[in-house]
Design a protein around this motif. Sequence first.
Motif, PDB file in Angstrom:
ATOM      1  N   THR A  36       0.855  -1.182   0.000  1.00  0.00           N
ATOM      2  CA  THR A  36       0.000   0.000   0.000  1.00  0.00           C
ATOM      3  C   THR A  36       0.889   1.230   0.000  1.00  0.00           C
ATOM      4  O   THR A  36       1.869   1.284   0.751  1.00  0.00           O
ATOM      5  N   VAL A  37       0.562   2.187  -0.860  1.00  0.00           N
ATOM      6  CA  VAL A  37       1.285   3.453  -0.911  1.00  0.00           C
ATOM      7  C   VAL A  37       0.284   4.560  -0.651  1.00  0.00           C
ATOM      8  O   VAL A  37      -0.731   4.679  -1.347  1.00  0.00           O
ATOM      9  N   ARG A  38       0.562   5.369   0.361  1.00  0.00           N
ATOM     10  CA  ARG A  38      -0.366   6.437   0.730  1.00  0.00           C
ATOM     11  C   ARG A  38      -0.205   7.640  -0.191  1.00  0.00           C
ATOM     12  O   ARG A  38       0.846   7.854  -0.792  1.00  0.00           O
ATOM     13  N   ARG A  39      -1.257   8.431  -0.288  1.00  0.00           N
ATOM     14  CA  ARG A  39      -1.213   9.639  -1.117  1.00  0.00           C
ATOM     15  C   ARG A  39      -0.151  10.598  -0.589  1.00  0.00           C
ATOM     16  O   ARG A  39      -0.037  10.828   0.608  1.00  0.00           O
ATOM     17  N   GLY A  40       0.655  11.138  -1.497  1.00  0.00           N
ATOM     18  CA  GLY A  40       1.686  12.091  -1.126  1.00  0.00           C
ATOM     19  C   GLY A  40       2.924  11.478  -0.525  1.00  0.00           C
ATOM     20  O   GLY A  40       3.826  12.195  -0.087  1.00  0.00           O
ATOM     21  N   GLU A  41       3.020  10.152  -0.517  1.00  0.00           N
ATOM     22  CA  GLU A  41       4.167   9.462   0.058  1.00  0.00           C
ATOM     23  C   GLU A  41       5.262   9.272  -0.995  1.00  0.00           C
ATOM     24  O   GLU A  41       4.980   9.116  -2.179  1.00  0.00           O
ATOM     25  N   ILE A  42       6.514   9.291  -0.552  1.00  0.00           N
ATOM     26  CA  ILE A  42       7.624   8.842  -1.389  1.00  0.00           C
ATOM     27  C   ILE A  42       7.985   7.439  -0.915  1.00  0.00           C
ATOM     28  O   ILE A  42       8.453   7.255   0.211  1.00  0.00           O
ATOM     29  N   LEU A  43       7.730   6.447  -1.766  1.00  0.00           N
ATOM     30  CA  LEU A  43       8.008   5.064  -1.414  1.00  0.00           C
ATOM     31  C   LEU A  43       9.255   4.602  -2.146  1.00  0.00           C
ATOM     32  O   LEU A  43       9.348   4.705  -3.372  1.00  0.00           O
ATOM     33  N   GLY A  44      10.220   4.076  -1.403  1.00  0.00           N
ATOM     34  CA  GLY A  44      11.401   3.468  -1.989  1.00  0.00           C
ATOM     35  C   GLY A  44      11.188   1.975  -2.148  1.00  0.00           C
ATOM     36  O   GLY A  44      10.834   1.288  -1.181  1.00  0.00           O
ATOM     37  N   PHE A  45      11.359   1.479  -3.371  1.00  0.00           N
ATOM     38  CA  PHE A  45      11.120   0.066  -3.690  1.00  0.00           C
ATOM     39  C   PHE A  45      12.477  -0.563  -3.987  1.00  0.00           C
ATOM     40  O   PHE A  45      13.104  -0.267  -5.009  1.00  0.00           O
ATOM     41  N   LEU A  46      12.958  -1.407  -3.082  1.00  0.00           N
ATOM     42  CA  LEU A  46      14.335  -1.899  -3.114  1.00  0.00           C
ATOM     43  C   LEU A  46      14.391  -3.408  -3.295  1.00  0.00           C
ATOM     44  O   LEU A  46      13.449  -4.125  -2.947  1.00  0.00           O
ATOM     45  N   GLY A  47      15.531  -3.870  -3.788  1.00  0.00           N
ATOM     46  CA  GLY A  47      15.760  -5.298  -3.882  1.00  0.00           C
ATOM     47  C   GLY A  47      16.976  -5.589  -4.730  1.00  0.00           C
ATOM     48  O   GLY A  47      17.407  -4.761  -5.534  1.00  0.00           O
TER      49      GLY A  47
END
Length: 267
Positions: A36-47
């Motif tokens: 889930t990604v919230r509105r206005g969030e900066i999500l880092g997707f790592l791997g």
Amino acid sequence: MDSSLDSSDSIRTSGLARTFTTPRGPVEAVRGIDLTVRRGEILGFLGPNGAGKTTTLRMLTTLLAPTGGTATVAGHDLARDPRDVRRRTGYVAQSGGVDPAVSVREELVTQGRLYGLRKAEAAARADELAHELGLTGLLDRPCAALSGGQRRRLDIAMALTHRPEVLFLDEPTTGLDPGSRADLWDLVRRIRAEWGTTVFLTTHYLDEADALADRLVVVDRGTVVAEGTPAELKTRYAGSAGATLQDAFLAITGRGPVERDAAPVAV
């Protein structure tokens, strides 16, 4: 997980999966991603390499059809409403997409026209984006003459032409010098702060994830293996919020470093 969005969500996935058919048999590139990604969030997707990051991003941007699971992006179902998803999202690929033979202005105006703006509207939007992203003095310069950092700013400007609710950035600073990387970090922060844009960021630079992301999701072998704020992951897996994200990543995945910079970037 319920795949419907509430007012605070920009992205929600449940069991999102992609299996590829190969001569040697099926390959499960993504084996059920719940996030889930919230509105206005900066999500880092790592791997690590091969973890399923790019495949997941390509599914969320409608470039690749899932073979399992569900997802909603910017309020629209990925499978039922792909056109509405595209209208509300911007995507900056790792390799970029500018034509080196045309000017910055022509690229921006053409992008506006592709999104249905009239010629005058597209020209005005090009000027607005150039001002916002520090490209005003470069509008009549051919794209081939841009530096790496300038070209990435243009890539992002093109992705913002239609004022998307969600911006997907696939390793946006790969190959840039430390100064250009710092400029891009400032730009990403400003896009979120001033426009309220949700940013979904994949990166191999752990210092970048630490500096930019409100929250991190780590994937390995096609599934989520950890998530939390940078401080939470460092405390949980490396024993201290003052530890490096590199140490936490190694503890989470059991694999070596993702990327180390030759020169650090001030945050």
